[in-house]
Motif scaffolding. Structure first.
Motif, PDB file in Angstrom:
ATOM      1  N   GLU A  19       0.917  -1.214   0.005  1.00  0.00           N
ATOM      2  CA  GLU A  19      -0.050  -0.042  -0.099  1.00  0.00           C
ATOM      3  C   GLU A  19       0.868   1.262   0.065  1.00  0.00           C
ATOM      4  O   GLU A  19       0.504   2.260  -0.605  1.00  0.00           O
ATOM      5  N   LYS A  20       1.976   1.183   0.787  1.00  0.00           N
ATOM      6  CA  LYS A  20       3.016   2.473   0.907  1.00  0.00           C
ATOM      7  C   LYS A  20       3.506   2.711  -0.546  1.00  0.00           C
ATOM      8  O   LYS A  20       3.561   3.787  -1.054  1.00  0.00           O
ATOM      9  N   LEU A  21       3.822   1.761  -1.046  1.00  0.00           N
ATOM     10  CA  LEU A  21       4.567   1.577  -2.555  1.00  0.00           C
ATOM     11  C   LEU A  21       3.738   2.333  -3.491  1.00  0.00           C
ATOM     12  O   LEU A  21       4.047   3.252  -4.426  1.00  0.00           O
ATOM     13  N   MET A  22       2.238   1.542  -3.422  1.00  0.00           N
ATOM     14  CA  MET A  22       1.368   2.240  -4.548  1.00  0.00           C
ATOM     15  C   MET A  22       1.122   3.684  -4.318  1.00  0.00           C
ATOM     16  O   MET A  22       0.843   4.280  -5.187  1.00  0.00           O
ATOM     17  N   LYS A  23       1.153   4.040  -2.940  1.00  0.00           N
ATOM     18  CA  LYS A  23       0.848   5.631  -2.820  1.00  0.00           C
ATOM     19  C   LYS A  23       2.054   6.189  -3.288  1.00  0.00           C
ATOM     20  O   LYS A  23       1.409   7.404  -4.139  1.00  0.00           O
TER      21      LYS A  23
END
Length: 55
Positions: A19-23
């Motif tokens: 989720e952090k990488l996608m953000k």
């Protein structure tokens, strides 16, 4: 209160990292395309790891 000592599973850790990488990927997509592509590739590797663990 009872969730205070709950250990997070490997899948939960990977999901949060994904989720952090996608953000970050989304934020970079408008300014730096090459860095954006790198973040997306890292996120896809995380997805593969999650799928391997679930099998």
């Amino acid at each position: 209160m009872f969730g205070l000592f709950k250990k997070t599973s490997e899948i939960d850790k990977l999901q949060k990292k994904y989720e952090k990488l996608m953000k970050e990927w989304h934020e970079l997509s408008t300014t730096n395309r090459s860095e954006s592509d790198k973040k997306f590739a890292e996120a896809q590797e995380i997805v593969k790891k999650i799928e391997d663990i679930q099998l």
